[in-house]
Each structure stands twice: as structure tokens, then as C-alpha cells.
Motif scaffolding. Structure first.
Motif, PDB file in Angstrom:
ATOM      1  N   TYR A  13       0.813  -1.210   0.000  1.00  0.00           N
ATOM      2  CA  TYR A  13       0.000   0.000   0.000  1.00  0.00           C
ATOM      3  C   TYR A  13       0.848   1.261   0.000  1.00  0.00           C
ATOM      4  CZ  TYR A  13      -3.080   3.720   1.415  1.00  0.00           C
ATOM      5  OH  TYR A  13      -3.756   4.914   1.464  1.00  0.00           O
ATOM      6  N   GLY A  14       0.444   2.195  -0.814  1.00  0.00           N
ATOM      7  CA  GLY A  14       1.016   3.533  -0.825  1.00  0.00           C
ATOM      8  C   GLY A  14      -0.087   4.523  -1.122  1.00  0.00           C
ATOM      9  N   THR A  15       0.106   5.773  -0.790  1.00  0.00           N
ATOM     10  CA  THR A  15      -0.955   6.761  -0.999  1.00  0.00           C
ATOM     11  C   THR A  15      -1.182   7.068  -2.475  1.00  0.00           C
ATOM     12  OG1 THR A  15       0.602   8.572  -0.663  1.00  0.00           O
ATOM     13  CG2 THR A  15      -0.687   7.847   1.260  1.00  0.00           C
TER      14      THR A  15
ATOM     15  N   VAL B 124      -1.180  -7.829   3.487  1.00  0.00           N
ATOM     16  CA  VAL B 124      -0.884  -6.409   3.288  1.00  0.00           C
ATOM     17  C   VAL B 124       0.428  -6.108   3.993  1.00  0.00           C
ATOM     18  CG1 VAL B 124      -1.653  -4.038   3.701  1.00  0.00           C
ATOM     19  CG2 VAL B 124      -3.334  -5.800   3.116  1.00  0.00           C
ATOM     20  N   GLY B 125       1.365  -5.552   3.245  1.00  0.00           N
ATOM     21  CA  GLY B 125       2.650  -5.186   3.829  1.00  0.00           C
ATOM     22  C   GLY B 125       2.489  -4.086   4.861  1.00  0.00           C
ATOM     23  N   LEU B 126       3.059  -4.294   6.023  1.00  0.00           N
ATOM     24  CA  LEU B 126       2.971  -3.323   7.120  1.00  0.00           C
ATOM     25  C   LEU B 126       4.267  -2.522   7.200  1.00  0.00           C
ATOM     26  CD1 LEU B 126       1.240  -2.301   9.497  1.00  0.00           C
ATOM     27  CD2 LEU B 126       2.403  -3.993  10.927  1.00  0.00           C
ATOM     28  N   PRO B 127       4.204  -1.249   6.824  1.00  0.00           N
ATOM     29  CA  PRO B 127       5.420  -0.427   6.842  1.00  0.00           C
ATOM     30  C   PRO B 127       5.757   0.061   8.250  1.00  0.00           C
ATOM     31  CG  PRO B 127       3.573   0.863   6.029  1.00  0.00           C
ATOM     32  CD  PRO B 127       3.060  -0.525   6.300  1.00  0.00           C
ATOM     33  N   LEU B 128       6.876  -0.385   8.740  1.00  0.00           N
ATOM     34  CA  LEU B 128       7.349   0.017  10.066  1.00  0.00           C
ATOM     35  C   LEU B 128       8.713   0.674   9.932  1.00  0.00           C
ATOM     36  CD1 LEU B 128       6.482  -3.323  11.905  1.00  0.00           C
ATOM     37  CD2 LEU B 128       5.221  -1.165  12.080  1.00  0.00           C
TER      38      LEU B 128
ATOM     39  N   GLN C 226       4.746   4.592  11.830  1.00  0.00           N
ATOM     40  CA  GLN C 226       4.850   5.902  11.196  1.00  0.00           C
ATOM     41  C   GLN C 226       3.470   6.224  10.626  1.00  0.00           C
ATOM     42  OE1 GLN C 226       7.598   5.511   7.825  1.00  0.00           O
ATOM     43  NE2 GLN C 226       7.374   3.302   7.956  1.00  0.00           N
ATOM     44  N   TYR C 227       3.316   7.386  10.029  1.00  0.00           N
ATOM     45  CA  TYR C 227       2.011   7.796   9.524  1.00  0.00           C
ATOM     46  C   TYR C 227       1.459   6.802   8.500  1.00  0.00           C
ATOM     47  CZ  TYR C 227      -1.675  10.571   7.392  1.00  0.00           C
ATOM     48  OH  TYR C 227      -2.881  10.996   6.903  1.00  0.00           O
ATOM     49  N   ILE C 228       2.287   6.327   7.584  1.00  0.00           N
ATOM     50  CA  ILE C 228       1.834   5.382   6.558  1.00  0.00           C
ATOM     51  C   ILE C 228       1.399   4.052   7.181  1.00  0.00           C
ATOM     52  CG2 ILE C 228       4.119   4.467   5.989  1.00  0.00           C
ATOM     53  CD1 ILE C 228       1.344   5.186   3.420  1.00  0.00           C
ATOM     54  N   THR C 229       1.917   3.714   8.358  1.00  0.00           N
ATOM     55  CA  THR C 229       1.499   2.492   9.059  1.00  0.00           C
ATOM     56  C   THR C 229       0.014   2.573   9.407  1.00  0.00           C
ATOM     57  OG1 THR C 229       3.711   2.379  10.043  1.00  0.00           O
ATOM     58  CG2 THR C 229       2.036   0.935  10.985  1.00  0.00           C
ATOM     59  N   VAL C 230      -0.403   3.713   9.900  1.00  0.00           N
ATOM     60  CA  VAL C 230      -1.815   3.929  10.264  1.00  0.00           C
ATOM     61  C   VAL C 230      -2.702   3.832   9.025  1.00  0.00           C
ATOM     62  CG1 VAL C 230      -3.456   5.600  11.228  1.00  0.00           C
ATOM     63  CG2 VAL C 230      -1.193   5.334  12.262  1.00  0.00           C
TER      64      VAL C 230
ATOM     65  N   VAL D 135      -7.651 -10.924   6.118  1.00  0.00           N
ATOM     66  CA  VAL D 135      -6.531 -10.039   5.798  1.00  0.00           C
ATOM     67  C   VAL D 135      -5.509 -10.139   6.911  1.00  0.00           C
ATOM     68  CG1 VAL D 135      -5.825  -7.647   5.409  1.00  0.00           C
ATOM     69  CG2 VAL D 135      -8.020  -8.437   4.525  1.00  0.00           C
ATOM     70  N   GLU D 136      -4.249 -10.273   6.513  1.00  0.00           N
ATOM     71  CA  GLU D 136      -3.160 -10.361   7.481  1.00  0.00           C
ATOM     72  C   GLU D 136      -2.107  -9.315   7.154  1.00  0.00           C
ATOM     73  OE1 GLU D 136       0.119 -13.679   8.763  1.00  0.00           O
ATOM     74  OE2 GLU D 136      -1.893 -14.388   8.230  1.00  0.00           O
ATOM     75  N   LEU D 137      -1.678  -8.594   8.164  1.00  0.00           N
ATOM     76  CA  LEU D 137      -0.591  -7.628   7.999  1.00  0.00           C
ATOM     77  C   LEU D 137       0.737  -8.361   8.153  1.00  0.00           C
ATOM     78  CD1 LEU D 137      -2.143  -4.778  10.143  1.00  0.00           C
ATOM     79  CD2 LEU D 137      -1.797  -4.720   7.677  1.00  0.00           C
ATOM     80  N   HIS D 138       1.708  -7.992   7.311  1.00  0.00           N
ATOM     81  CA  HIS D 138       3.018  -8.649   7.357  1.00  0.00           C
ATOM     82  C   HIS D 138       4.116  -7.597   7.256  1.00  0.00           C
ATOM     83  CE1 HIS D 138       5.933 -11.855   6.869  1.00  0.00           C
ATOM     84  NE2 HIS D 138       6.432 -11.215   5.817  1.00  0.00           N
ATOM     85  N   ASP D 139       5.065  -7.659   8.141  1.00  0.00           N
ATOM     86  CA  ASP D 139       6.180  -6.707   8.188  1.00  0.00           C
ATOM     87  C   ASP D 139       6.844  -6.595   6.811  1.00  0.00           C
ATOM     88  OD1 ASP D 139       8.516  -5.276   8.692  1.00  0.00           O
ATOM     89  OD2 ASP D 139       9.048  -6.437  10.464  1.00  0.00           O
ATOM     90  N   GLU D 140       6.917  -5.382   6.303  1.00  0.00           N
ATOM     91  CA  GLU D 140       7.490  -5.185   4.968  1.00  0.00           C
ATOM     92  C   GLU D 140       8.806  -4.412   4.990  1.00  0.00           C
ATOM     93  OE1 GLU D 140       6.032  -1.034   3.178  1.00  0.00           O
ATOM     94  OE2 GLU D 140       4.764  -2.715   2.644  1.00  0.00           O
ATOM     95  N   ARG D 141       9.418  -4.293   6.150  1.00  0.00           N
ATOM     96  CA  ARG D 141      10.667  -3.529   6.223  1.00  0.00           C
ATOM     97  C   ARG D 141      11.678  -4.013   5.185  1.00  0.00           C
ATOM     98  NH1 ARG D 141      11.584  -3.493  12.623  1.00  0.00           N
ATOM     99  NH2 ARG D 141      10.139  -5.219  12.445  1.00  0.00           N
TER     100      ARG D 141
END
Length: 144
Positions: A15-17, A65-69, A76-80, A97-103
Motif C-alpha cells: 500500500y502507498g498513498t 498487506v505489507g505493514l510499513p514500520l 509511522q504515519y503510513i502504518t496507520v 486479511v493479514e498484515l506482514h512486516d514489509e521492512r
């Protein structure tokens, strides 16, 4: 991950804006493939029609869904915004739906694209869709 022999289709989103990278994979072969990039209508406004068509086409049983940390694991804001995106997908389509660390998935995607295609391959659509594929492949590895 499902421990039975059923083969399920999964979609993954980076996900990105402005853009949402998309990848697909099947649980039986556990290999992610890039699909496309969905351009948002405006910054942060998701094109639900395209997303709906994609979900109808692939009929996934789970969405990652990749979770940006931040590197230290903080939000960070994009995480929310990403968490909201994941929540709306679950509610709108009634899909797990599952969130997964995308660092570092974007860094890895840029490295791969540059290595095999040079500067001309470093386009947003290539980066976003490959990042989604990296996220899904990472999820497969974690959920053996």
C-alpha cells in the motif's frame, strides 16, 4: 498458513498513498508473482472499482498487506493508513486479511530491478509490484 492440502490463492498489497503494488501466489507452490500497480484516484483515495475487479478475478481466500514500520519497529504515519486499508478490505470483501512486516521490501525491490535492468527498470510501477511480491514471498517463508 493453512495446514491442509487445499490450494488457496493469496493476493498481496504494497500500500502507498499514490500506488498500490499487487502480487499473487498459491499456497501449494508458495511462489509469489507480480501482477500490477493500482493507481489511486487521488493521493490516498483508493480506486475501489479496480480493487474489486482484481479480487473478483483472482478470488483470493487470504490477503496479505505489507505493514510499513520504521527500522526499530515503531509505527509511522503510513502504518496507520495501511492498517485502515487492510481493515476496509476485510470489511468490504469479507476476506481474511493479514498484515506482514514489509521492512526493506522496497530496498530489495530496487536492488533487484537495478541489478537486472539498470536505471531504466527503476520505475514506480515495477518497484511497487515487485515489493508486493517480496512481501508475499516473505510471508510464505515465515508461514511454512
Amino acid at each position: 498458513m493453512e495446514k491442509n492440502c487445499n490450494n488457496i490463492t493469496l493476493l498481496a498489497f504494497d500500500y502507498g498513498t499514490k500506488n498500490i503494488g499487487v502480487a499473487v501466489g498459491q499456497s501449494i507452490i508458495r511462489i509469489a508473482h507480480t501482477l500490477k500497480v493500482i493507481k489511486n484516484k487521488k493521493s490516498g483515495i483508493i480506486n475501489w472499482i479496480i480493487l474489486n475487479n482484481l479480487i473478483n478475478e483472482w478470488n483470493p481466500k487470504k490477503i496479505i498487506v505489507g505493514l510499513p514500520l520504521q527500522m526499530d519497529g515503531s509505527q509511522q504515519y503510513i502504518t496507520v493508513l495501511t492498517k485502515k486499508f487492510a481493515y476496509y478490505i476485510k470489511k468490504k470483501f469479507n476476506i481474511n486479511v493479514e498484515l506482514h512486516d514489509e521492512r526493506l521490501s522496497t530496498v530489495e525491490a530496487k536492488y533487484i530491478l537495478f541489478k537486472y535492468g539498470g536505471w531504466k527498470k527503476l520505475k514506480k510501477k515495477n518497484i511497487n509490484s515487485l515489493s508486493a511480491s517480496i512481501i508475499l514471498q516473505s510471508w510464505f517463508e515465515k508461514n511454512k
